[in-house]
Design an enzyme around this catalytic site. Structure first.
Site, PDB file in Angstrom:
ATOM      1  N   GLY A  31       0.809  -1.210   0.000  1.00 49.10           N
ATOM      2  CA  GLY A  31       0.000   0.000   0.000  1.00 49.10           C
ATOM      3  C   GLY A  31       0.841   1.258   0.000  1.00 49.10           C
ATOM      4  N   SER A  48       9.684   2.123  -1.606  1.00 52.65           N
ATOM      5  CA  SER A  48       9.361   0.715  -1.806  1.00 52.65           C
ATOM      6  C   SER A  48       9.820  -0.156  -0.639  1.00 52.65           C
ATOM      7  CB  SER A  48      10.027   0.219  -3.097  1.00 52.65           C
ATOM      8  OG  SER A  48       9.755  -1.150  -3.308  1.00 52.65           O
ATOM      9  N   GLY A  49       8.917  -1.032  -0.170  1.00 50.73           N
ATOM     10  CA  GLY A  49       9.292  -2.070   0.778  1.00 50.73           C
ATOM     11  C   GLY A  49       9.666  -1.607   2.160  1.00 50.73           C
ATOM     12  N   SER A  77       8.123   3.657  -4.463  1.00 50.71           N
ATOM     13  CA  SER A  77       7.173   2.545  -4.515  1.00 50.71           C
ATOM     14  C   SER A  77       7.122   1.900  -5.893  1.00 50.71           C
ATOM     15  CB  SER A  77       5.780   3.070  -4.151  1.00 50.71           C
ATOM     16  OG  SER A  77       4.775   2.150  -4.510  1.00 50.71           O
ATOM     17  N   SER A  78       6.849   0.599  -5.921  1.00 49.47           N
ATOM     18  CA  SER A  78       6.696  -0.102  -7.198  1.00 49.47           C
ATOM     19  C   SER A  78       5.463   0.376  -7.962  1.00 49.47           C
ATOM     20  CB  SER A  78       6.606  -1.616  -6.956  1.00 49.47           C
ATOM     21  OG  SER A  78       5.526  -1.924  -6.099  1.00 49.47           O
ATOM     22  N   HIS A  98      -3.219   3.634  -2.739  1.00 52.89           N
ATOM     23  CA  HIS A  98      -3.387   2.231  -3.144  1.00 52.89           C
ATOM     24  C   HIS A  98      -3.397   1.347  -1.901  1.00 52.89           C
ATOM     25  CE1 HIS A  98      -3.111  -1.595  -5.001  1.00 52.89           C
ATOM     26  NE2 HIS A  98      -1.837  -1.782  -4.747  1.00 52.89           N
ATOM     27  N   HIS A 100      -4.608  -2.923  -0.510  1.00 54.79           N
ATOM     28  CA  HIS A 100      -5.149  -4.255  -0.777  1.00 54.79           C
ATOM     29  C   HIS A 100      -6.159  -4.590   0.322  1.00 54.79           C
ATOM     30  CE1 HIS A 100      -0.961  -5.194  -2.707  1.00 54.79           C
ATOM     31  NE2 HIS A 100      -1.730  -4.491  -3.513  1.00 54.79           N
ATOM     32  N   ASP A 123     -23.640   8.930  -1.405  1.00 50.33           N
ATOM     33  CA  ASP A 123     -23.006  10.145  -0.898  1.00 50.33           C
ATOM     34  C   ASP A 123     -21.575  10.290  -1.397  1.00 50.33           C
ATOM     35  OD1 ASP A 123     -25.259  10.729   0.604  1.00 50.33           O
ATOM     36  OD2 ASP A 123     -24.409  10.043   2.507  1.00 50.33           O
ATOM     37  N   HIS A 163      -6.371  -7.269  -8.123  1.00 46.51           N
ATOM     38  CA  HIS A 163      -5.289  -6.515  -7.512  1.00 46.51           C
ATOM     39  C   HIS A 163      -5.759  -5.850  -6.224  1.00 46.51           C
ATOM     40  CE1 HIS A 163      -1.775  -3.445  -8.226  1.00 46.51           C
ATOM     41  NE2 HIS A 163      -1.808  -3.916  -6.994  1.00 46.51           N
ATOM     42  N   TYR A 217     -23.800  18.950   2.867  1.00 48.86           N
ATOM     43  CA  TYR A 217     -23.389  18.284   4.103  1.00 48.86           C
ATOM     44  C   TYR A 217     -22.140  18.919   4.699  1.00 48.86           C
ATOM     45  CZ  TYR A 217     -21.575  14.553   7.113  1.00 48.86           C
ATOM     46  OH  TYR A 217     -21.078  13.840   8.163  1.00 48.86           O
TER      47      TYR A 217
END
Length: 223
Positions: A31, A48-49, A77-78, A98, A100, A123, A163, A217
């Site tokens: 993520g 990354s990682g 990041s990848s 991003h 998962h 909404d 994904h 709202y």
């Protein structure tokens, strides 16, 4: 490039990664959150990682809109190429996230859009949460799929097939909110499907709910 602006954005994006952990949207190092640098063809993104516990504002890296590293000691990041493509193609976007997250990714694994059967979905998303095409990680194919799916769509979230979730927003915080809400409604609709056939909401009512939430709202600045 304003050093103060970038430094502040790095701090914000670092802090927003904590929200992904707090809401249970990520596991281990998966993520990422990115944010566009205002007035510049640059964005900042998670390296990354790197463990969420080890993230610091200084470890957040700066990239140009081709996804090339501009500032930082770590590899980006990848998913950087995907984020870069979104920023190039959608100038109104100031943040990309991003995850998962479990329930939303389960819908993505089925290649199935989440139907708009909750007022909270109307909404926030203005309709269903759509599914984007399958694409391999590393290049900008994911970014192309995100843009092709979300252009002309009110949803700030897309389920990339097999994904996970990508969300966009006017800034990084808005994109994180969309990711949190996406997982929340994905879970509720999943439970509803287990109980039977969810009841659809009529399109005119979806439109009215979306307009109210987006334009009425909450607290509004005095004109």
């Amino acid at each position: 490039m304003s050093g103060a602006t970038v430094r502040k954005l790095r701090e914000t994006v670092c802090r927003l990664h904590e929200e992904l952990v707090r809401y249970g949207l990520v596991a281990w190092t998966a993520g990422n959150v990115s944010g566009r640098v205002p007035g510049e063809d640059l964005f900042v993104i998670k390296p990354s990682g790197v463990s969420y516990d080890d993230l610091t504002p200084e470890s957040i890296v700066v990239c140009d809109l081709d996804g090339e590293l501009v500032e930082g000691e770590l590899a980006p990041s990848s998913d950087t190429a995907a984020h870069a493509y979104v920023y190039r193609a959608m100038p109104q976007v100031g943040g990309v996230v991003h995850t998962h997250s479990t329930y939303a990714s389960a819908w993505a694994a089925r290649g199935e859009a989440i139907p708009c059967v909750l007022t909270a979905m109307a909404d926030e998303f203005g309709g269903e949460i759509p599914v984007g095409p399958f694409a391999l990680i590393g290049g900008d194919d994911i970014g192309k799929g995100i843009v092709a799916t979300l252009e002309g769509h009110r949803s700030p979230a897309v389920l990339m097939q097999n994904h996970g979730v990508f969300t966009i927003g006017a800034d990084a915080r808005a994109a994180v909110k969309a990711a949190v809400m996406c997982e929340d409604v994905a879970r509720t609709v999943h439970v509803a499907v287990q109980l039977g056939e969810p009841l659809p909401i009529a399109q005119p009512d979806i439109d009215r709910l979306y307009d109210r939430y987006q334009n009425v709202y909450g607290q509004r600045s005095p004109r």
